[in-house]
Design a protein around this motif. Structure first.
Motif, PDB file in Angstrom:
ATOM      1  N   LEU A 154      60.488   3.605 -30.190  1.00  0.00           N
ATOM      2  CA  LEU A 154      59.274   4.301 -30.641  1.00  0.00           C
ATOM      3  C   LEU A 154      59.026   4.112 -32.131  1.00  0.00           C
ATOM      4  CD1 LEU A 154      59.674   7.692 -28.697  1.00  0.00           C
ATOM      5  CD2 LEU A 154      58.594   5.569 -27.932  1.00  0.00           C
ATOM      6  N   GLY A 155      59.947   3.440 -32.818  1.00  0.00           N
ATOM      7  CA  GLY A 155      59.744   3.174 -34.245  1.00  0.00           C
ATOM      8  C   GLY A 155      60.280   4.281 -35.136  1.00  0.00           C
ATOM      9  N   VAL A 156      59.577   4.488 -36.254  1.00  0.00           N
ATOM     10  CA  VAL A 156      60.035   5.488 -37.225  1.00  0.00           C
ATOM     11  C   VAL A 156      59.041   6.650 -37.282  1.00  0.00           C
ATOM     12  CG1 VAL A 156      61.231   3.781 -38.655  1.00  0.00           C
ATOM     13  CG2 VAL A 156      58.841   4.317 -39.150  1.00  0.00           C
ATOM     14  N   ASP A 157      59.467   7.736 -37.953  1.00  0.00           N
ATOM     15  CA  ASP A 157      58.588   8.889 -38.156  1.00  0.00           C
ATOM     16  C   ASP A 157      58.036   9.391 -36.810  1.00  0.00           C
ATOM     17  OD1 ASP A 157      57.119  10.798 -39.505  1.00  0.00           O
ATOM     18  OD2 ASP A 157      55.503   9.427 -40.077  1.00  0.00           O
ATOM     19  N   VAL A 158      58.934   9.538 -35.853  1.00  0.00           N
ATOM     20  CA  VAL A 158      58.520   9.893 -34.488  1.00  0.00           C
ATOM     21  C   VAL A 158      58.509  11.421 -34.321  1.00  0.00           C
ATOM     22  CG1 VAL A 158      59.002   9.602 -32.030  1.00  0.00           C
ATOM     23  CG2 VAL A 158      59.542   7.745 -33.621  1.00  0.00           C
ATOM     24  N   ALA A 159      57.342  11.950 -34.058  1.00  0.00           N
ATOM     25  CA  ALA A 159      57.187  13.397 -33.911  1.00  0.00           C
ATOM     26  C   ALA A 159      57.802  13.872 -32.593  1.00  0.00           C
ATOM     27  CB  ALA A 159      55.704  13.749 -33.948  1.00  0.00           C
TER      28      ALA A 159
END
Ligand code: B1M
Length: 210
Positions: A121-126
């Motif tokens: 999902l990548g980075v900075d995933v809420a």
């Protein structure tokens, strides 16, 4: 010699030179795991220490990170067995507020190499993004990475979001990242903690009996 030169070129942020030295180390028959551990990860430890000491700043740290990523791309094929990815599915991300992805990418790479399917999902995933991904992907494991002490609470918030969505019981949660500990994992109700990418593979196998 090559490993030491590689480490120095990652610290300096010599993108092309470091990739070439990674190729050279492979040609010399050095084990890819040793190249990763002693040439690349060790270099990032030096970078982190220099940053903490005020001897290096964010742009240089970023350049070293990009250099390391180039080298990891060279190594990646050597960690993949080419087998069919059927052992299980893992959703992986770096938690909300956190942009560090080298460690998370390494964990994903090792899991893929071991035959798992990874949805990155990548980075900075809420927290809500983990929940939505779990709903659409039907994964057995949710993996969260955090490199900042300030973003670790987002791991607990994500577990809370999974509970609120009624999804917590059907999935295993693994967490990791430099400031994370086994004690923290236990405190927030994660199923396991892995200190490095190799242990992450071992832990996922234990979690889902693969
Ligand atoms: Co940042 N940074 N950084 N940084 N950075 C650290 C983490 C820091 C320790 C440096 C320091 O002060 N010594 C410090 C955090 C202090 C703290 O909170 N405890 C720090 C800081 C302060 C910051 C900023 C706030 C700086 C600023 O702007 N003033 C800022 C924050 C940005 C943000 O995220 N919002 C920032 C920015 C950056 C860059 C963007 C420049 C860059 C990241 C680039 C990128 O990732 N694409 C960067 C880098 C490179 C680092 C260091 C130098 C290296 C991190 C790294 O890649 N290590 C780092 C110092 C350090 O850790 N020594 C530092 C190599 C990697 C292979 O290890 O990620 O630990 P690691 O992953 C390991 C294990 O932890 C484990 O397996 C991996 C492989 O073995 N693992 C898991 C990781 N995730 C896992 C998940 C699992 C299981 C295992 O299951 C799901």
């Amino acid at each position: 010699m090559t490993i030491e030169a590689l480490s120095q070129s990652v610290i300096k942020g010599d993108m092309q030179g470091a990739a070439e030295l990674t190729e050279k180390a492979l040609t010399e028959g050095i084990d890819p795991q040793e190249i990763l551990d002693k040439g690349l990860i060790a270099a990032m430890d030096v970078v982190g220490q220099r940053f903490a000491d005020g001897a290096m700043f964010v742009p240089q740290m970023l350049r070293s990170a990009k250099t390391m990523q180039n080298c990891v791309a060279v190594l990646k094929p050597h960690f993949q067995d080419g087998g069919i990815k059927t052992k299980g599915k893992i959703i992986m991300g770096t938690v909300k507020g956190d942009l560090h992805d080298i460690g998370k990418n390494l964990v994903a790479m090792m899991l893929e190499g071991a035959g798992f399917q990874v949805v990155d999902l990548g980075v900075d995933v809420a927290p809500d993004a983990y929940v939505s991904a779990l709903e659409s992907e039907q994964a057995q494991v949710v993996g969260m990475s955090a490199l900042l002490s300030t973003t670790m609470p987002a791991m607990a918030q994500t577990i809370d979001a999974l509970k609120a969505a009624g999804k917590r019981d059907g999935v295993k949660v693994m967490i990791g990242g430099a400031p994370v500990t086994a004690e923290y994992a236990s405190n927030i109700g994660a199923d396991c903690y892995a200190p490095d990418a190799g242990s992450a593979v071992v832990e996922v196998k234990k979690l889902i009996g693969a």
